[in-house]
Design a protein around this motif. Structure first.
Motif, mmCIF file in Angstrom:
data_model
loop_
_atom_site.group_PDB
_atom_site.id
_atom_site.type_symbol
_atom_site.label_atom_id
_atom_site.label_comp_id
_atom_site.label_asym_id
_atom_site.label_seq_id
_atom_site.Cartn_x
_atom_site.Cartn_y
_atom_site.Cartn_z
ATOM 1 N N ALA A 247 -3.076 3.071 17.847
ATOM 2 C CA ALA A 247 -2.641 3.616 16.560
ATOM 3 C C ALA A 247 -3.625 4.667 16.050
ATOM 4 C CB ALA A 247 -2.494 2.496 15.534
ATOM 5 N N GLU A 248 -4.886 4.513 16.398
ATOM 6 C CA GLU A 248 -5.919 5.421 15.912
ATOM 7 C C GLU A 248 -6.177 6.595 16.853
ATOM 8 O OE1 GLU A 248 -8.474 2.112 13.365
ATOM 9 O OE2 GLU A 248 -9.382 3.069 15.116
ATOM 10 N N ASP A 249 -5.525 6.582 18.002
ATOM 11 C CA ASP A 249 -5.745 7.641 18.997
ATOM 12 C C ASP A 249 -4.758 8.788 18.767
ATOM 13 O OD1 ASP A 249 -6.107 9.276 21.170
ATOM 14 O OD2 ASP A 249 -5.577 7.765 22.684
ATOM 15 N N SER A 376 -3.326 4.276 7.858
ATOM 16 C CA SER A 376 -4.760 4.168 8.124
ATOM 17 C C SER A 376 -5.097 4.544 9.565
ATOM 18 C CB SER A 376 -5.232 2.736 7.861
ATOM 19 O OG SER A 376 -6.575 2.569 8.268
ATOM 20 N N THR A 377 -6.213 5.207 9.727
ATOM 21 C CA THR A 377 -6.784 5.458 11.057
ATOM 22 C C THR A 377 -8.157 4.791 11.165
ATOM 23 O OG1 THR A 377 -7.692 7.567 10.274
ATOM 24 C CG2 THR A 377 -5.555 7.638 11.406
ATOM 25 N N THR A 378 -8.387 3.802 10.290
ATOM 26 C CA THR A 378 -9.677 3.108 10.288
ATOM 27 C C THR A 378 -9.509 1.590 10.334
ATOM 28 O OG1 THR A 378 -9.766 3.144 7.858
ATOM 29 C CG2 THR A 378 -10.805 4.986 9.039
ATOM 30 N N LEU A 379 -8.410 1.111 10.874
ATOM 31 C CA LEU A 379 -8.187 -0.334 10.957
ATOM 32 C C LEU A 379 -9.270 -1.010 11.790
ATOM 33 C CD1 LEU A 379 -4.308 -0.526 11.412
ATOM 34 C CD2 LEU A 379 -5.623 -0.904 9.324
ATOM 35 N N SER A 380 -9.816 -0.300 12.766
ATOM 36 C CA SER A 380 -10.884 -0.863 13.592
ATOM 37 C C SER A 380 -12.156 -1.076 12.777
ATOM 38 C CB SER A 380 -11.172 0.048 14.785
ATOM 39 O OG SER A 380 -11.525 1.356 14.348
ATOM 40 N N LYS A 381 -12.313 -0.299 11.718
ATOM 41 C CA LYS A 381 -13.509 -0.410 10.880
ATOM 42 C C LYS A 381 -13.327 -1.407 9.736
ATOM 43 C CE LYS A 381 -14.921 4.338 11.880
ATOM 44 N NZ LYS A 381 -15.174 5.699 11.319
ATOM 45 N N VAL A 411 2.917 0.070 16.903
ATOM 46 C CA VAL A 411 2.167 1.311 16.756
ATOM 47 C C VAL A 411 3.131 2.482 16.560
ATOM 48 C CG1 VAL A 411 2.014 1.599 19.282
ATOM 49 C CG2 VAL A 411 0.468 2.844 17.805
ATOM 50 N N TYR A 412 2.826 3.352 15.582
ATOM 51 C CA TYR A 412 3.612 4.547 15.299
ATOM 52 C C TYR A 412 2.798 5.828 15.469
ATOM 53 C CZ TYR A 412 7.363 1.899 12.924
ATOM 54 O OH TYR A 412 8.404 1.057 12.633
ATOM 55 N N GLY A 413 1.469 5.702 15.503
ATOM 56 C CA GLY A 413 0.590 6.857 15.350
ATOM 57 C C GLY A 413 0.536 7.802 16.533
ATOM 58 N N GLY A 414 -0.282 8.851 16.376
ATOM 59 C CA GLY A 414 -0.433 9.891 17.392
ATOM 60 C C GLY A 414 0.210 11.185 16.944
ATOM 61 N N LYS A 415 -0.433 12.289 17.227
ATOM 62 C CA LYS A 415 0.069 13.584 16.750
ATOM 63 C C LYS A 415 1.393 13.979 17.373
ATOM 64 C CE LYS A 415 -2.903 16.179 19.980
ATOM 65 N NZ LYS A 415 -1.833 16.651 20.879
ATOM 66 N N ARG A 432 6.773 8.518 6.754
ATOM 67 C CA ARG A 432 6.821 8.967 8.143
ATOM 68 C C ARG A 432 5.441 9.326 8.704
ATOM 69 N NH1 ARG A 432 12.352 9.746 9.789
ATOM 70 N NH2 ARG A 432 11.435 9.940 11.864
ATOM 71 N N ASP A 433 4.405 9.176 7.902
ATOM 72 C CA ASP A 433 3.043 9.398 8.385
ATOM 73 C C ASP A 433 2.394 8.109 8.875
ATOM 74 O OD1 ASP A 433 2.865 8.204 5.910
ATOM 75 O OD2 ASP A 433 1.090 9.337 5.282
ATOM 76 N N ALA A 434 3.162 7.039 8.997
ATOM 77 C CA ALA A 434 2.602 5.735 9.349
ATOM 78 C C ALA A 434 1.958 5.757 10.731
ATOM 79 C CB ALA A 434 3.691 4.667 9.303
ATOM 80 N N THR A 435 0.872 5.021 10.859
ATOM 81 C CA THR A 435 0.229 4.818 12.161
ATOM 82 C C THR A 435 0.574 3.459 12.756
ATOM 83 O OG1 THR A 435 -1.743 4.006 11.015
ATOM 84 C CG2 THR A 435 -1.708 6.345 11.636
#
Length: 523
Positions: A247-249, A376-381, A411-415, A432-435
């Protein structure tokens, strides 16, 4: 009173067995009394003309109409109270010669389906498979297309293709005057926008739609993996860590989709497994017995399980890497794990059918629902995987507590994710910006307070670990069902303001406002 002298369908009234059966819908167990889900009458039309007559009758007598196509609106918004009517379309449009038809446009190399709202997803999957085509859809077999299309059609292809609603090209409705109207993004952009994401049943009565589908032949070589593990918290955390990593990649290829699911013991394992009962029993490890050297009861499985769905679609943009599949297969486990992986040459229409959940509901008890998304792109943190797996373990580690959990994380994320890139396409679907998106529902038997306490703690912790904003989606609605109190959880302000203006024109007399879970009309 007869809504129209020409009405050909069934009219079901309170106090009859037929009414009671028709009124037993998914949300009844949870909200039936609280929200007075007892329509004055339930009308089951046989044709468009019946619907037109009901709409004109509603205008005449000032009775609102709730619309149901047969699925499970979790908040009860497909029902109404004694002063309203329910229009039940589950059986209305089921002629396979005109209500579910494949259309091949060879000149433009495109394939479409003309479908009605009355088909269940299980039936649609069979049709798609028989015709060698596929499309983004959800996974619940008994969900019907009417509500599914209008709330987005979220499902396993979200990253690789987006939502079902992204591929709708035409809609047919009966409007507030009882007239049949054909809606496209080009000819009726506001109605198109309102129908696709603007609270189902409040803009008009959707009867049919045209959707663009994908041809198996263009995606040969795709792959799918279904895998189950005996539930353990450390196994779940490891898989959620992998989900978060993807999701964060930002460069996670669009071609991959991946979900992690958790289901309490006493679920029907056959409903989850993509195959027959005999195949499941052959696939189950030898060490799973019920104490009598017999195979475990797959219909009331005694183990809580983690089920992972993963797929790679051959889009022609990247080569398949086995890394994701291998990391799933080698996740920590103890008692058992087993899987089904598609052989070479399996068509996408079959792979997508592997994700179908065949039961009407996960457990036969009332529920407290949660479905939320995060950007969020910081779930790992923030330690989300550790925190959430702990929340799940609080329920699953205690036998006989009268609580059962069903959870799905995706997972939804990624450019390059099409969930993100299909935004601003003329529809009103939100966030629609969900990760990453998740559902964590708790079912309860004689332990409502325990279920409520668990979800209340989840809500508090989610602000820190998952999302600072409470972002919900219409298909998984929950909580307060007075939309004017909670609209900001479902829409951004610009979208909601636009929908209010659309509703003002589409429902001037309030005949499509049968309960408060509706976008409030502009004044």
């Amino acid at each position: 009173m007869n809504p129209d002298p020409t009405f050909q369908g069934s009219q079901l009234r309170p106090g009859t067995a037929a009414y009671d059966q028709a009124n037993d819908i998914y949300a009844t167990s949870t909200y039936g009394k609280e929200r007075n889900m007892n329509p004055g009458e339930i009308l089951q039309p046989t044709c468009v003309e019946d619907i037109q007559g009901v709409v004109r009758y509603a205008n005449k007598v000032g009775k609102p109409i709730a619309i149901r196509t047969g699925g499970h609106q979790y908040s009860g918004a497909s029902s109404t109270g004694p002063n309203g009517m329910q229009l039940d379309l589950e059986l209305t449009f089921r002629d396979p010669k005109k209500d579910l038809v494949l259309i091949r446009d060879t000149e433009n190399d495109k394939v479409y389906i003309k479908a009605s709202v009355s088909w269940a997803l299980a039936e649609v999957y069979d049709f798609l498979l028989a015709n060698g085509v596929f499309m983004p859809t959800g996974q619940c077999a008994t969900v019907h297309l009417g509500g599914h299309v209008q709330t987005g059609g979220y499902g396993m292809l979200a990253r690789s293709f987006g939502l079902l609603g992204d591929y709708i090209r035409e809609l047919e409705i009966v409007d507030h005057n009882g007239e049949v109207v054909t809606v496209t993004k080009e000819t009726q952009p506001d109605l198109f926008f309102g129908l696709l994401g603007g609270s189902p049943g409040n803009i008009g009565v959707l009867t049919h739609f045209k959707v663009e589908v994908q041809d198996d032949k263009k995606y040969q070589g795709s792959k799918g993996l279904w895998m189950a593990f005996h539930y353990r918290q450390d196994t779940l955390k490891e898989l959620l860590d992998l989900l978060v990593e993807k999701a964060e990649d930002p460069n996670f290829p669009r071609s991959y989709d991946f979900t992690v699911n958790v289901v309490s013991r006493e679920s029907n394992l056959l409903d989850l497994f993509p195959g027959s009962e005999d195949e499941l029993k052959e696939t189950l490890p030898d060490n799973i017995h019920d104490g009598k050297n017999n195979i475990a009861n797959v219909f009331k499985f005694k183990y809580a399980v983690i089920v992972v769905y993963a797929q790679w679609v051959n889009l022609g943009t990247d080569k398949f890497s086995p890394d994701l599949f291998n990391r799933i297969k080698h996740a920590t486990h103890d008692l058992f794990k087993f899987y089904k992986e598609t052989p070479e040459g399996t068509p996408m229409s079959y792979i997508t059918s592997m994700w179908l959940f065949r039961s009407r509901r996960e457990f036969p008890y009332p529920y407290i629902k949660r479905t939320n998304t995060t950007n969020s792109t910081t779930l790992s943190k923030t330690g989300w995987s550790d925190w959430f797996s702990g929340r799940i373990d609080e329920i699953l580690s205690v036998k006989g507590n009268g609580l059962w959990v069903s959870s799905q994380l995706q997972v939804y994320g990624g450019k390059d994710s099409m969930f993100r890139n299909n935004a601003n396409n003329g529809t009103a679907y939100g966030w629609r910006d969900a990760t990453l998106s998740g559902t964590w529902d708790v079912f309860h038997q004689n332990n409502y307070e325990g279920a409520k306490k668990w979800q209340d703690e989840n809500d508090k912790g989610a602000v820190t670990h998952f999302s600072k904003d409470d972002r919900r989606v219409l298909w998984g609605s929950y909580g307060d069902w007075v939309m004017k109190n909670v609209w900001q959880h479902y829409y951004d302000s610009a979208t909601y303001d636009k929908l209010r203006q659309i509703r003002k024109k589409a429902d001037p007399n309030g005949i499509f406002t049968a309960n408060p879970f509706a976008v409030e009309k502009a004044q």
